[in-house]
Every structure is written in C-alpha cells, then in structure tokens.
Design a protein around this motif. Structure first.
Motif, PDB file in Angstrom:
ATOM      1  N   ALA A  14      50.976  49.339  66.507  1.00  0.00           N
ATOM      2  CA  ALA A  14      50.293  49.842  65.309  1.00  0.00           C
ATOM      3  C   ALA A  14      50.028  48.706  64.322  1.00  0.00           C
ATOM      4  N   ILE A  15      51.019  47.840  64.124  1.00  0.00           N
ATOM      5  CA  ILE A  15      50.854  46.717  63.199  1.00  0.00           C
ATOM      6  C   ILE A  15      49.839  45.718  63.747  1.00  0.00           C
ATOM      7  N   HIS A  16      49.913  45.466  65.046  1.00  0.00           N
ATOM      8  CA  HIS A  16      48.962  44.543  65.676  1.00  0.00           C
ATOM      9  C   HIS A  16      47.526  45.031  65.479  1.00  0.00           C
ATOM     10  N   THR A  17      47.300  46.319  65.729  1.00  0.00           N
ATOM     11  CA  THR A  17      45.956  46.893  65.562  1.00  0.00           C
ATOM     12  C   THR A  17      45.506  46.817  64.111  1.00  0.00           C
ATOM     13  N   PHE A  18      46.410  47.140  63.204  1.00  0.00           N
ATOM     14  CA  PHE A  18      46.088  47.115  61.775  1.00  0.00           C
ATOM     15  C   PHE A  18      45.693  45.711  61.321  1.00  0.00           C
ATOM     16  N   LEU A  19      46.486  44.715  61.681  1.00  0.00           N
ATOM     17  CA  LEU A  19      46.201  43.347  61.253  1.00  0.00           C
ATOM     18  C   LEU A  19      44.915  42.824  61.881  1.00  0.00           C
ATOM     19  N   LYS A  20      44.668  43.219  63.104  1.00  0.00           N
ATOM     20  CA  LYS A  20      43.430  42.795  63.764  1.00  0.00           C
ATOM     21  C   LYS A  20      42.218  43.390  63.055  1.00  0.00           C
ATOM     22  N   GLN A  21      42.326  44.651  62.652  1.00  0.00           N
ATOM     23  CA  GLN A  21      41.230  45.291  61.915  1.00  0.00           C
ATOM     24  C   GLN A  21      41.016  44.630  60.558  1.00  0.00           C
ATOM     25  N   GLN A  22      42.108  44.244  59.916  1.00  0.00           N
ATOM     26  CA  GLN A  22      41.995  43.589  58.614  1.00  0.00           C
ATOM     27  C   GLN A  22      41.240  42.268  58.720  1.00  0.00           C
ATOM     28  N   GLY A  23      41.433  41.566  59.833  1.00  0.00           N
ATOM     29  CA  GLY A  23      40.807  40.257  59.986  1.00  0.00           C
ATOM     30  C   GLY A  23      39.418  40.283  60.583  1.00  0.00           C
ATOM     31  N   ALA A  24      38.998  41.441  61.087  1.00  0.00           N
ATOM     32  CA  ALA A  24      37.696  41.524  61.757  1.00  0.00           C
ATOM     33  C   ALA A  24      36.565  41.669  60.741  1.00  0.00           C
ATOM     34  N   PHE A  25      35.422  41.052  61.052  1.00  0.00           N
ATOM     35  CA  PHE A  25      34.255  41.190  60.179  1.00  0.00           C
ATOM     36  C   PHE A  25      33.546  42.510  60.449  1.00  0.00           C
ATOM     37  N   SER A  26      33.113  43.153  59.379  1.00  0.00           N
ATOM     38  CA  SER A  26      32.212  44.299  59.497  1.00  0.00           C
ATOM     39  C   SER A  26      31.430  44.409  58.199  1.00  0.00           C
ATOM     40  N   PHE A  27      30.175  44.828  58.301  1.00  0.00           N
ATOM     41  CA  PHE A  27      29.358  44.989  57.100  1.00  0.00           C
ATOM     42  C   PHE A  27      29.940  46.055  56.185  1.00  0.00           C
ATOM     43  N   GLU A  28      30.644  47.010  56.769  1.00  0.00           N
ATOM     44  CA  GLU A  28      31.217  48.099  55.977  1.00  0.00           C
ATOM     45  C   GLU A  28      32.157  47.573  54.901  1.00  0.00           C
ATOM     46  N   LYS A  29      32.820  46.454  55.167  1.00  0.00           N
ATOM     47  CA  LYS A  29      33.778  45.909  54.201  1.00  0.00           C
ATOM     48  C   LYS A  29      33.105  45.384  52.941  1.00  0.00           C
ATOM     49  N   PHE A  30      31.816  45.075  53.016  1.00  0.00           N
ATOM     50  CA  PHE A  30      31.115  44.646  51.809  1.00  0.00           C
ATOM     51  C   PHE A  30      31.097  45.761  50.764  1.00  0.00           C
ATOM     52  N   GLY A  31      31.242  47.004  51.222  1.00  0.00           N
ATOM     53  CA  GLY A  31      31.285  48.126  50.296  1.00  0.00           C
ATOM     54  C   GLY A  31      32.554  48.157  49.477  1.00  0.00           C
ATOM     55  N   ARG A  32      33.527  47.318  49.842  1.00  0.00           N
ATOM     56  CA  ARG A  32      34.779  47.252  49.091  1.00  0.00           C
ATOM     57  C   ARG A  32      34.831  45.989  48.237  1.00  0.00           C
ATOM     58  N   PHE A  33      33.664  45.482  47.893  1.00  0.00           N
ATOM     59  CA  PHE A  33      33.576  44.380  46.939  1.00  0.00           C
ATOM     60  C   PHE A  33      34.317  44.786  45.662  1.00  0.00           C
ATOM     61  N   PRO A  34      35.134  43.912  45.066  1.00  0.00           N
ATOM     62  CA  PRO A  34      35.228  42.472  45.300  1.00  0.00           C
ATOM     63  C   PRO A  34      36.378  42.027  46.204  1.00  0.00           C
ATOM     64  N   ASP A  94      54.203  39.120  55.152  1.00  0.00           N
ATOM     65  CA  ASP A  94      54.755  37.959  55.844  1.00  0.00           C
ATOM     66  C   ASP A  94      54.350  38.029  57.316  1.00  0.00           C
ATOM     67  N   VAL A  95      53.105  37.643  57.561  1.00  0.00           N
ATOM     68  CA  VAL A  95      52.543  37.751  58.913  1.00  0.00           C
ATOM     69  C   VAL A  95      51.978  36.406  59.350  1.00  0.00           C
ATOM     70  N   GLU A  96      51.789  36.310  60.641  1.00  0.00           N
ATOM     71  CA  GLU A  96      51.144  35.141  61.232  1.00  0.00           C
ATOM     72  C   GLU A  96      50.306  35.639  62.395  1.00  0.00           C
ATOM     73  N   GLY A  97      48.998  35.489  62.287  1.00  0.00           N
ATOM     74  CA  GLY A  97      48.125  36.073  63.293  1.00  0.00           C
ATOM     75  C   GLY A  97      48.172  37.586  63.195  1.00  0.00           C
ATOM     76  N   ASP A  98      48.417  38.235  64.322  1.00  0.00           N
ATOM     77  CA  ASP A  98      48.450  39.701  64.356  1.00  0.00           C
ATOM     78  C   ASP A  98      49.867  40.243  64.519  1.00  0.00           C
ATOM     79  N   ALA A  99      50.859  39.477  64.044  1.00  0.00           N
ATOM     80  CA  ALA A  99      52.254  39.910  64.171  1.00  0.00           C
ATOM     81  C   ALA A  99      53.039  39.454  62.945  1.00  0.00           C
ATOM     82  N   LEU A 100      54.275  39.937  62.819  1.00  0.00           N
ATOM     83  CA  LEU A 100      55.145  39.487  61.742  1.00  0.00           C
ATOM     84  C   LEU A 100      55.567  38.046  61.997  1.00  0.00           C
TER      85      LEU A 100
END
Length: 566
Positions: free
Chosen positions: A221-241, A199-205
């Motif tokens: 900690a939550i702000h950093t985590f959510l920001k990382q989740q939303g950021a693009f990186s090629f590394e995330k393609f390795g977690r297909f699908p 239950d989040v909106e942007g980078d906060a609850l």
C-alpha cells in the motif's frame, strides 16, 4: 582555432546538456556529469549577452504603457498580502534552518484604503475606475485568505497541543487514505499550509527496520501510494500550488463533512482548500522544497490568475472533442466547425483547420508559459535566502547547477522540454479505427443526427474518418513547419520560446541582484519585482510572455522611481 558558436547553437547545446542532467542517475559517471555541468555554466555565461538593456532613467508617466503601469500599481497594492501569505509564522515537528532565517522585508501598509489606492493610481495616471477595482480585488483576496486559514486552522487543531505521533498518523490517514507508520511522519505548517515530511527513500521507508516490520500488504500500500505521488499527471496541475499532495477523492468523506460543518463551509470548499494547501515532501529533502513552495508558490494561488490557467492545463491530455474552441482574432472557432456534411461525404475546411490549429497551439503554449513563469518566480523567491545569507547557502539544497543565480536556466529548459509536446499531444496524436469511433467522431455524429442528418450510412462514417485523418495530416504539416521542439536548423517557435525565456532570465537576474535597489528601506524591491512579473502575466499569458522581458527592461525602474517619489 576554436569554432565560434552562434547564439542558437549555444542554446541548442544548453538544451542537450539540460536533457542529459535530467536523465542522469546513479549509473552516470560523476566525472562525465561534472564536465557537462561546467560546460552548461560556460554556455550560460556566454548567453548573458542575450538581453535587453535596462532603462535606468526616469520617464514621463505617459511614456510608460498603461498595461505596465496598471500591473505595477496592482503589485504595489498586493505587497502586504504577499508577505502575509509567506512562512513567517511556522511550527511543527521538523526544524527548518532555511525558513527560520528567511527574511521577508515588511511592506508599508501605505496603499491599502480606497483613498490611498486612489492617490497611487492618480500618480500613475490610471483610469478613474481602477482604484475601485483594485480595492474590491483586495477585499476579495482578504476574504479568500481568511476562508482558507479558517479551514486550515480547524484541521491543524487536530495536531494540537503536542503534535503527538498518533495525531499526525491519524490526520495523514484521513487526508491520504493510507496508513503510514507514525515514526516515519513529521510535519511543518504555516497558518495556511501543511507539509507532511515522510522519512522515505524511493518508494519505501528509509528506515529498513521499520519497513521490514510492516506486513506485505502494508508495504504494498505504501509502495503504491509513494509511486503515485511521484508520477506525473496533468490532473495534479489542478492542485496548484502544491501539484500533488491531497487527492480530493481520497480524503475521508465523513471527516471532511465534519470540518465543513465546523467551518460553516461547503464540503467542496474544504476539499479544494486541502488539495491546494496540504503537501508531502521527503524528510531528507525537505529543505529543497519548503522555501520554494511556501515563499515561492503559495501566494501565486491567491494573488494571481495562474490558478485558472492551471485548471485548464489539467485537461491538456484529454482527446480532442467537438467543442474544443480556439479563440481567434475574428472570434471563437470550434473543432466541430471544421467539418461539413454533404450527402454521404464529410468535407474538411482546410483554411479553418489551419486557423484552429495555430489558435489552439497558442492557447496550450500559453498554459505552459504560466507554468514556466510560476516556477521561475518560485526559483527567484528561493534564491532570496542565498542573497540574504550567502554563508549559509549550503543549508539550501538545489537540483539546479545555478543555485547562486536567481533564475535557473537548466530547470527551465527541462520544464520546456518536458511539457512542450505533452500539451500539444491531442493535436498530434491520431486515434482512428474502423472498429470503433473516437470521442470526436461520436460527438460529431450525435450533433449531426440531432440536426436531421442520417448517420447510419457506412460511407458517411468512413468519410468522417478520412476527414479526421486529413485534419491530422494537415496539422502535422503545420507542426513540422513551425513547432518542432528543436533548436537546430531553421528557427521556429520553440527557438523563439527559449530565446525569450533566456532574455527574461537575464533581465530578472540583473534587476534582482542590483544591491542598491534591493537595499531600499521603504519598499521591498525584490518582492515587488516578483509580484510585477506575476500580475503582468495574469491576463493572456501567451501574449504577455513575449513582452514581459521588454516591460521589465524598459519600464520597471521608471515605475519604481515614480513610486519612490510618493
């Protein structure tokens, strides 16, 4: 009199409009956005003429290319596994009106045994070894499905029997390495996938009272985590699908070892399974993701070769290395072979350099094509909900203005626009300095030293930098000539990509929405169509991308007619 725009001009305008809508935010004036959305709809309507006529007649088997026949037969064999990997049986603490109503037509278990597959292959006049290959593939797929489910069932057991908030919170923490308030976590899972709904909106609850009750450290900690989740990186393609979710490096090691022991699996297998099976979605937007991911993407991981392309895609932003290899018609060519040392001079082989560039570009674009096709297929699978439940369409949110169509031109154009230069970046971005050596320079110098070349000469090192600069200048000329990401001016490869994708969209839309074919009671036509696209494009996606639209238009229905006779 209104100007009559050419096909290329319409595509160019469509790309600009897709870019505008991708960049739109809360500050965008609604009336301006709506006007541009309507213009894109009008363009899409006009571009429906960019298509191949669909062959609706029976053809002799010999008239159908063997690659098409083999992909079609493989798709038929995989139909039951496609439905096995979907979301028929789901549970959790979040209600999903779309998943609860999503209808998967049951495929006949008619072509599963070696004898049945052999008869099917004979009907399509395939080589004698194909049945054994397909049956072996089916056995291997069943093994992978069983292995994945075994691991996931052990993980999901930690939430039973009541999905208590504290259990959800504890499992979330060992998987993601961050403490999250239990009141902000819900979940939904199938037999093989787990979705944490936050239950989040942007980078906060989203719940301000809950957010304010956290300490500054917990908020950070939550702000950093959510920001990382939303950021693009090629590394995330390795977690297909799932393209994100669990980072194996963040999963609790002791806990994962315990799961591995219970499953009698390696820790690496457990981490791989979790990184590809556990995802995060915002609770308020969950309906926009669940059908798309569960019915659209998950089966691609186990039933296609897309995973291998995505694994390579993770490396596409890495600096150019000596061992980088372009696979050409005359054999492989490494980047290191482009340079030759003569005394204190380094010479660039311009002919080889051009061949390498075009070969490497094609390989990288092939990886992008895999992503474009995978997303298109998932979009079409998502559309099935609207096809079956047109009066419930409002239950399925969509970021596309083409929600009522199987394919989504706006999203595909945005994907092309976003990825095209990113996958080519290491070939176009020069990083040279007299103060330090690049990775390519270091590897070349090391290899030459091992071959007995004296590499201490300042002249040699400077000459190498000059040769690399010459290489990039040559590549920039080739890029400028053929690969500019624009639909204006002289048509290049970018124009051809968009045009071919448009032709594919139009063919898929026509076939998928053919009510007569979709209503067949024996074999789920729409599911088979998606499987065919994926299997046909699972070998060399660069080459197959250019022909899949023709394969569908010219031969899919003749293959279908042949199947209905069996």
């Amino acid at each position: 009199m209104a100007e009559i725009l050419t096909e290329q001009q319409l595509m160019a305008e469509a790309l600009q409009l897709a870019r505008y809508m991708t960049q739109a935010d809360a500050s965008t004036k609604p009336e301006r956005l709506q006007k541009r959305q309507q213009r894109l709809r009008d363009i899409r309507q006009a571009l429906q003429a960019v298509t191949h006529p669909i062959c609706r007649e029976s053809l002799a088997i010999a008239q159908i290319p063997i690659a098409v026949r083999q992909a079609f037969v493989q798709s038929v064999v995989l139909l039951s596994r496609y439905q096995m990997l979907g979301g028929d049986r789901w549970s959790g603490t979040l209600a999903s009106p779309t998943l609860s109503q999503y209808e998967a037509r049951q495929a006949l278990m008619k072509w599963q045994t070696l004898e049945q597959i052999t008869a099917l292959c004979q009907a399509f006049e395939l080589d004698a070894q194909v049945p054994t290959q397909l049956h072996s593939e089916l056995v291997e797929i069943d093994h992978r499905i069983a292995r994945q489910r075994q691991i996931m069932q052990i993980v999901l057991a930690e939430l039973q029997p009541d999905y208590a908030p504290t259990k959800l919170q504890a499992l979330f923490q060992v998987l993601f390495g961050v403490s999250f308030p239990a009141a902000a976590i819900a979940c939904l899972h199938t037999e093989s996938q787990l979705y944490f709904c936050l239950d989040v909106e942007g980078d906060a609850l989203r719940d301000r009272a809950l957010w304010d009750a956290l300490s500054p450290g917990e908020q950070a900690a939550i702000h950093t985590f959510l920001k990382q989740q939303g950021a693009f990186s090629f590394e995330k393609f390795g977690r297909f699908p799932v393209f994100g979710g669990c980072d194996p490096a963040e999963i609790d090691r002791e806990w994962s070892e315990a799961i591995a022991t219970q499953a009698q699996a390696s820790v690496s297998d457990v981490l791989k399974t979790l990184s590809c099976s556990v995802s995060i979605v915002p609770t308020q937007k969950a309906e926009a993701f669940l059908v798309h991911d569960i019915w659209g993407h998950h089966w691609q991981w186990l039933l296609t070769q897309f995973e291998s392309d995505y694994a390579i895609l993770t490396t596409c932003d890495e600096p150019l290395r000596m061992a980088e290899t372009a696979y050409l018609r005359d054999g492989p060519l490494t980047c290191g072979e482009l340079f030759q040392v003569v005394g204190d001079r380094v010479h660039l082989d311009a002919t080889k350099a051009r061949l390498f560039f075009h070969g490497e570009v094609q390989q990288r674009l092939g990886l992008m094509f895999t992503h474009l096709l995978g997303e298109m297929i998932a979009d079409v699978a998502e559309f099935k909900f609207i096809w079956d439940h047109p009066l419930a369409a409002d239950l399925l949110p969509s970021s596309s203005i083409f929600k009522a169509s199987p394919t989504k031109l706006d999203l595909s154009l945005a994907d092309i626009d976003f990825l095209f230069l990113k996958v080519l970046r290491p070939l176009l971005e020069l990083n040279l300095s007299v103060l330090h050596d690049s990775a390519l320079e270091t590897e070349l110098l090391s290899a030459w030293a091992q071959a007995g070349v004296t590499i201490d000469s300042l002249e040699l090192r400077t000459s190498l930098k000059g040769a690399i600069a010459q290489l990039y200048q040559l590549w920039l000329e080739e890029y400028n000539s053929l690969y500019l990401p624009t639909l204006s001016g002289k048509p290049g490869i970018f124009t051809e990509i968009v045009r071919n994708l448009l032709q594919l969209h139009n063919v898929v839309d026509q076939l998928y929405t053919d009510a007569t074919l979709a209503s067949d009671q024996q074999v789920p036509f729409q599911d088979l169509l998606l499987l065919f696209i994926a299997t046909y494009c699972s070998s060399d996606c660069y080459a197959e991308f250019w022909t899949v639209d023709n394969a569908l238009a010219d031969y899919f229905l003749p293959c279908w007619y042949q199947l209905t006779l069996l």
